[in-house]
Design a protein around this motif. Structure first.
Motif, PDB file in Angstrom:
ATOM      1  N   LEU A 195       0.838  -1.201   0.000  1.00  0.00           N
ATOM      2  CA  LEU A 195       0.000   0.000   0.000  1.00  0.00           C
ATOM      3  C   LEU A 195       0.877   1.257   0.000  1.00  0.00           C
ATOM      4  O   LEU A 195       0.606   2.219  -0.727  1.00  0.00           O
ATOM      5  N   ALA A 198       2.305   1.817  -3.406  1.00  0.00           N
ATOM      6  CA  ALA A 198       1.315   2.407  -4.308  1.00  0.00           C
ATOM      7  C   ALA A 198       1.228   3.914  -4.107  1.00  0.00           C
ATOM      8  O   ALA A 198       1.080   4.673  -5.070  1.00  0.00           O
ATOM      9  N   GLU A 202       1.920   6.909  -6.858  1.00  0.00           N
ATOM     10  CA  GLU A 202       1.051   8.058  -7.104  1.00  0.00           C
ATOM     11  C   GLU A 202       1.821   9.369  -6.967  1.00  0.00           C
ATOM     12  O   GLU A 202       1.699  10.271  -7.804  1.00  0.00           O
ATOM     13  N   TYR A 214      -4.017   0.209  -5.979  1.00  0.00           N
ATOM     14  CA  TYR A 214      -5.016   0.507  -4.954  1.00  0.00           C
ATOM     15  C   TYR A 214      -6.242  -0.396  -5.117  1.00  0.00           C
ATOM     16  O   TYR A 214      -6.787  -0.904  -4.129  1.00  0.00           O
ATOM     17  N   ALA A 231      -7.318   2.225   0.865  1.00  0.00           N
ATOM     18  CA  ALA A 231      -6.926   1.906  -0.509  1.00  0.00           C
ATOM     19  C   ALA A 231      -8.033   2.321  -1.478  1.00  0.00           C
ATOM     20  O   ALA A 231      -7.766   2.878  -2.554  1.00  0.00           O
ATOM     21  N   TRP A 234      -7.969   6.006  -1.983  1.00  0.00           N
ATOM     22  CA  TRP A 234      -6.830   6.423  -2.804  1.00  0.00           C
ATOM     23  C   TRP A 234      -6.996   6.027  -4.264  1.00  0.00           C
ATOM     24  O   TRP A 234      -6.380   6.637  -5.141  1.00  0.00           O
ATOM     25  N   VAL A 235      -7.818   5.001  -4.534  1.00  0.00           N
ATOM     26  CA  VAL A 235      -8.191   4.736  -5.930  1.00  0.00           C
ATOM     27  C   VAL A 235      -8.820   6.001  -6.506  1.00  0.00           C
ATOM     28  O   VAL A 235      -8.469   6.471  -7.598  1.00  0.00           O
TER      29      VAL A 235
END
Length: 362
Positions: A195, A198, A202, A214, A231, A234-235
């Motif tokens: 995580l 990721a 970003e 995510y 997650a 954050w998508v």
């Protein structure tokens, strides 16, 4: 009940651990300076407190409850498995390592708190103290876990400082931590590092890749319900940055409801901040102002970073309306000042990017 004929730094440390106190709280408890306690912790059996301090320690032990006495005896018993001369000379003996691990754990807890306040210099010194002291190959399982946790925290430090590219950035630190947690077979920790990686993707502009990661982690059973909800939020963040504001808003709204069900007020407030930016991107300033207003009223942290993020979002929204442009610039100026004060380079770059974008439009 336990009794001590002659106190050394070893017995004093055992009492602190038995009382479950930090170095600072133990110093306050005894009415003794922190530097004195730190000296005991470093020298252990090689140092003896002064006569008046011996009496203070006697009193502290006598006033402790039965459970504390049992823990005190257990700590001393563990330390006594290794002869004192060896314990003083060799930092790598098993009894000595047990003491070092307690200090290491304390320092990691202190570092996590300091990082939440963006006290980067202090965090860096605490982490490097331990990463420079041991090699992973020389550690047992508990030591390897602490090393992995330290490396992950180093990644958090570099990420929060805005270092996302290059050999001294967050990514290689996280990759190292992931490898160690994998070696220890701790799936939850591995997923948490995934995580964090990721997030780094970003931050470095790889938005579509970050969104895919995510999405995968949002349904990953290795993570807690809260981490899966984050997650999912954050998508939406990544999708909003590539212009998919409508879908991003729906995803974020679902995450917001999850945070409400989980009773996570800080995440719930941050989710409203993200929703506000998604609506701003879609040109819906009415909803953008509504959501940022909720976020500003319900913010539950005094973290400088979160204050900068919140005010940057608010300034960005105000800057989108010619009628509030001057107010938006003033708020961005304050956010930039706070970001500069705490060394938040990524946030500073974001603020400069917002300003430059608006200047092109104007």
């Amino acid at each position: 009940m336990a009794a001590v004929q002659r106190w050394t730094g070893l017995e004093a440390r055992a009492l602190r651990l038995a009382l479950r106190m930090s170095v600072r709280s133990f110093a306050c408890h005894l009415g003794i300076g922190i530097r004195t306690i730190s000296k005991w912790e470093k020298l252990l059996a090689a140092t003896e407190p002064r006569q008046d301090t011996q009496a203070i320690l006697d009193t502290a032990l006598a006033r402790a409850d039965a459970a504390t006495h049992l823990r005190f005896e257990a700590f001393l018993s563990e330390a006594d498995r290794v002869p004192s001369a060896v314990r003083v000379r060799r930092g790598a003996s098993r009894g000595s390592l047990a003491w070092e691990y307690e200090s290491w754990t304390d320092d990691l807890d202190r570092a996590a708190v300091a990082l939440s306040r963006q006290d980067f210099g202090f965090v860096d010194s605490l982490i490097r103290r331990w990463l420079g002291r041991f090699k992973p190959t020389a550690l047992d399982e508990r030591g390897l876990y602490l090393f992995a946790r330290s490396t992950a925290l180093l990644g958090d430090l570099r990420r929060d400082q805005g270092a996302v590219l290059g050999p001294l950035s967050a990514q290689p630190a996280y990759a190292s931590a992931r490898s160690l947690f994998g070696q220890l077979d701790i799936p939850r920790r591995v997923a948490q590092i995934d995580l964090s990686l990721a997030v780094v993707a970003e931050m470095s502009g790889r938005l579509e890749s970050a969104a895919r990661r995510y999405e995968s982690l949002a349904v990953d059973d290795r993570l807690s319900h809260r981490d899966r909800a984050r997650a999912r939020l954050w998508v939406g963040t990544a999708l909003s940055k590539v212009g998919n504001h409508s879908y991003a808003s729906r995803v974020m709204l679902a995450a917001t409801r999850e945070f409400e069900e989980l009773a996570e007020p800080e995440d719930w407030s941050v989710a409203h901040q993200k929703l506000a930016l998604a609506h701003r991107g879609a040109g819906d300033l009415t909803n953008a102002l509504h959501f940022i207003g909720v976020a500003r009223r319900t913010a539950t942290t005094d973290s400088p970073m979160q204050r900068v993020r919140l005010e940057t979002a608010y300034g960005h929204i105000l800057l989108s309306d010619p009628a509030t442009r001057d107010d938006g610039l003033a708020i961005l100026d304050k956010a930039a000042g706070l970001a500069g004060q705490f060394g938040l380079s990524h946030q500073l770059a974001s603020i400069e990017g917002i300003r430059a974008m608006r200047e092109k439009v104007v």
